[in-house]
Design a protein around this motif. Structure first.
Motif, short mmCIF file in Angstrom:
data_model
loop_
_atom_site.label_atom_id
_atom_site.label_comp_id
_atom_site.label_asym_id
_atom_site.label_seq_id
_atom_site.Cartn_x
_atom_site.Cartn_y
_atom_site.Cartn_z
N UNK A 1 2.36 14.87 2.89
CA UNK A 1 2.24 14.33 1.55
C UNK A 1 1.88 12.83 1.60
N UNK B 1 8.44 6.78 6.16
CA UNK B 1 9.74 6.35 6.72
C UNK B 1 10.77 7.48 6.63
N UNK B 2 10.75 8.22 5.52
CA UNK B 2 11.67 9.35 5.38
C UNK B 2 11.32 10.45 6.38
N UNK C 1 3.39 1.66 -1.68
CA UNK C 1 4.76 1.51 -1.17
C UNK C 1 5.45 2.88 -1.09
N UNK C 2 5.18 3.72 -2.09
CA UNK C 2 5.81 5.03 -2.06
C UNK C 2 5.29 5.84 -0.87
N UNK D 1 6.76 15.68 4.40
CA UNK D 1 6.66 14.27 3.98
C UNK D 1 5.47 13.58 4.64
N UNK E 1 7.09 4.86 2.08
CA UNK E 1 8.45 5.41 2.04
C UNK E 1 8.46 6.86 2.53
N UNK E 2 7.45 7.63 2.11
CA UNK E 2 7.37 9.03 2.55
C UNK E 2 7.30 9.08 4.08
#
Lengths: 151, 151
Positions: B134, B103-104, B96-97, B131, B100-101
């Motif tokens: 990563x 999406x950011x 999930x993280x 991002x 999120x990276x």
């Protein structure tokens, strides 16, 4: 910057909403996004005015963001005249996260043998290995991502 | 398990303290660590009793941990008789993280050209690249770490 345009408000809200499920308070997410929009460091009063939040909330958000390396604080330690701006070292929170993964791995490893049932022991050993392995991958990834030239 | 030993309490506190600076409330950190110690799923009442916290706090903590994939919920949706146990898929929060990276990164990329000054544009473009890079490293790392055989 004085006042915010609609697209800037949308950016700020979008950023804060993305981070909120991760435990970042909306106020911190908004201050973080706002600071990305300002090339020059700004005062807490300015943050509070532009984001229509209380000075205390703005100050708390900016302080905790700076502690974690999300934003940069300018000015004497303890001074109330601190200015805040975006951090150029945006890899910093991820380096901290990779340290955390190592610390959690150690916590699991040290407890695995004695803390619970045999099932617990196996689970914690698996988790320790997973966290150590992910820590290494993340350190490599942060290193590689930081070195990418800007095209 | 009924009642907790000293070493188990220490493990629970250590885990919660490590996660607290990341925005995980202490109550959630404690429930998370507690559930790792139980091979069999337990009720919210049991969590509350063993951790000496209110049932509402225990329920809120368990629910938000389950939403994020940190722990696993057993029982019918909406049922008050839900049981909670450790998740075997401890890679889930990291997948999930990594989303999120991404999406950011998209959020930064889409806003970079128009949202602020030329300096802001350069910063957001750099952040978007960082991002995305990563995110890829993390996806690879989660995949690799998940495949490690247990020795």
């Amino acid at each position: 910057m004085s006042g915010l345009r609609d697209d800037q408000r949308r950016f700020i809200d979008q950023f804060a909403c993305l981070l909120a499920p991760w435990g970042m308070p909306m106020s911190s997410g908004r201050v973080n996004a706002y600071l990305l929009l300002n090339a020059a460091p700004v005062s807490v009063n300015r943050i509070a005015a532009d984001l229509k939040m209380s000075k205390v909330s703005a100050w708390k958000a900016a302080r905790s963001l700076a502690e974690f390396g999300h934003v940069r604080r300018y000015g004497e330690p303890g001074s109330k005249r601190a200015l805040y701006g975006p951090s150029e070292d945006f890899a910093s929170p991820f380096r901290k996260q990779s340290s955390l993964l190592g610390a959690l791995g150690t916590c699991f490893q040290e407890s695995a043998a004695t803390i619970g049932s045999p099932e617990t022991s196996v689970l914690l050993q698996e988790m320790a290995k997973f966290y150590f392995s992910l820590q290494q991958a993340m350190e490599r990834g942060v290193g590689e991502a930081s070195q990418k030239p800007i095209v």
